[in-house]
Scaffold this motif. Structure first.
Motif: not given
Length: 319
Positions: A175-183, A209-219, A284-290
């Motif tokens: 789960a992330v906030s509007e700036d894509l930083i995990p909560t 109709n998903d807030a993050l998909l709309r704000s990001c323009g996709g995944y 991109e395989t990786q550790f989780f953001p932040d």
């Protein structure tokens, strides 16, 4: 397997950037350059036996020198985002460049994607590109490495990837906030546009109709890969027209899915063709953001005497 070495170009300071072209017995070909350890070409066969380039990029070194360019690169020292562009170790605060709003993204500028690497050895077998990452340090530091190739397995940069099928072995996203930083919380994907446990086209829910998909323009989301420690299948991409399928295996806990939601207006790549939104996908395989701010995430800083190591495999087949 054959390996051919050539000169790809020169940096502004005169440093020579080398190119290594790896070709296996079936004809699968990978071209890698020492600037950013970038995959600049990846040729695989389609169901008719015709080879095509399945990664976006540039024909010349100058194209890769553009500000923020990460096409095909190994990015780090910390891939993805670090909230507030800072972290602490033993009470000492370290500030990073805030290049993504108030946050740090891919440790740019000056990240590993902008460094000149040296080739020590290489392998390419079984129509799979195997990437083994390793790092050591003389001071404690966060390390999170990934490859940032933009894939279009239809091998047609002028064609959207929205019709390609994607399957992801993940029950949750971070789960992330509007700036894509995990909560710090994990959100189940069941019943949401993020559920790819059964294959579906990338475009099926991308305009939901998903807030993050709309704000990001996709995944642009980190999926929590299901399974025990060790190498496991994370995802698979399939293009019905060409018959190509690409399975992704990794021992990392997360995979960031980015559907190339935007490019600089007018940006062009190989053969002068325009880079257009949703005409590629990054896995991109990786550790989780932040993770540096979330002790509950599966991550710890690299310390002197330890070795950072992980493996990612991109395996190609025909259906």
């Amino acid at each position: 397997m054959s390996i051919e070495k050539s000169v790809f170009g020169k940096m502004p300071d005169g440093t020579v950037i080398e190119s290594y072209t790896l070709r296996n017995k079936s004809g699968m070909t990978a071209q890698v350059i020492t600037y950013g350890c970038r995959i600049v070409k990846l040729l695989t066969a389609d169901k008719k036996g015709k080879f095509g380039d399945v990664v976006l990029g540039h024909d010349t070194l100058e194209g890769y020198l553009g500000n923020g360019d990460v096409f095909g690169a190994v990015v780090g020292r910390y891939a993805n985002r670090i909230g507030g562009a800072e972290f602490e170790i033993d009470g000492q605060r370290y500030s990073l460049a805030a290049n993504n709003g108030k946050n740090s993204l891919h440790s740019a500028p000056g990240g590993f994607q902008d460094r000149v690497w040296r080739l020590k050895r290489s392998d390419n077998d079984d129509d799979a590109l195997i990437m083994e990452y390793g790092a050591q340090t003389d001071h404690e530091t966060p390390v999170n490495l990934t490859n940032h190739s933009y894939f279009n397995i239809g091998a047609d940069v002028e064609k959207s990837v929205l019709s390609e099928e994607l399957q992801i072995n993940a029950d949750d996203i971070t789960a992330v906030s509007e700036d894509l930083i995990p909560t710090g919380e994990l959100t189940p994907v069941a019943g949401t546009p993020y559920d790819f446990n059964k294959p579906k086209t990338i475009g099926q829910d991308i305009k939901a109709n998903d807030a993050l998909l709309r704000s990001c323009g996709g995944y642009d989301h980190n999926f929590v890969i299901r399974g025990a420690d060790g190498i496991k299948k994370a995802a698979e991409l399939y293009d019905q027209l060409s018959g190509r399928a690409m399975a992704v295996f990794t021992d990392m806990p997360g995979i960031q899915i980015y559907t190339a939601n935007s490019f600089t207006p007018g940006a062009t790549g190989k053969a002068g063709k325009k880079h257009m939104a949703h005409h590629a996908i990054c896995l991109e395989t990786q550790f989780f953001p932040d993770s540096v701010h979330h002790p509950e995430f599966p991550f710890h800083n690299l310390k002197p005497g330890e070795k950072y190591k992980h493996t990612t495999i991109y395996k190609f087949t025909i259906r």
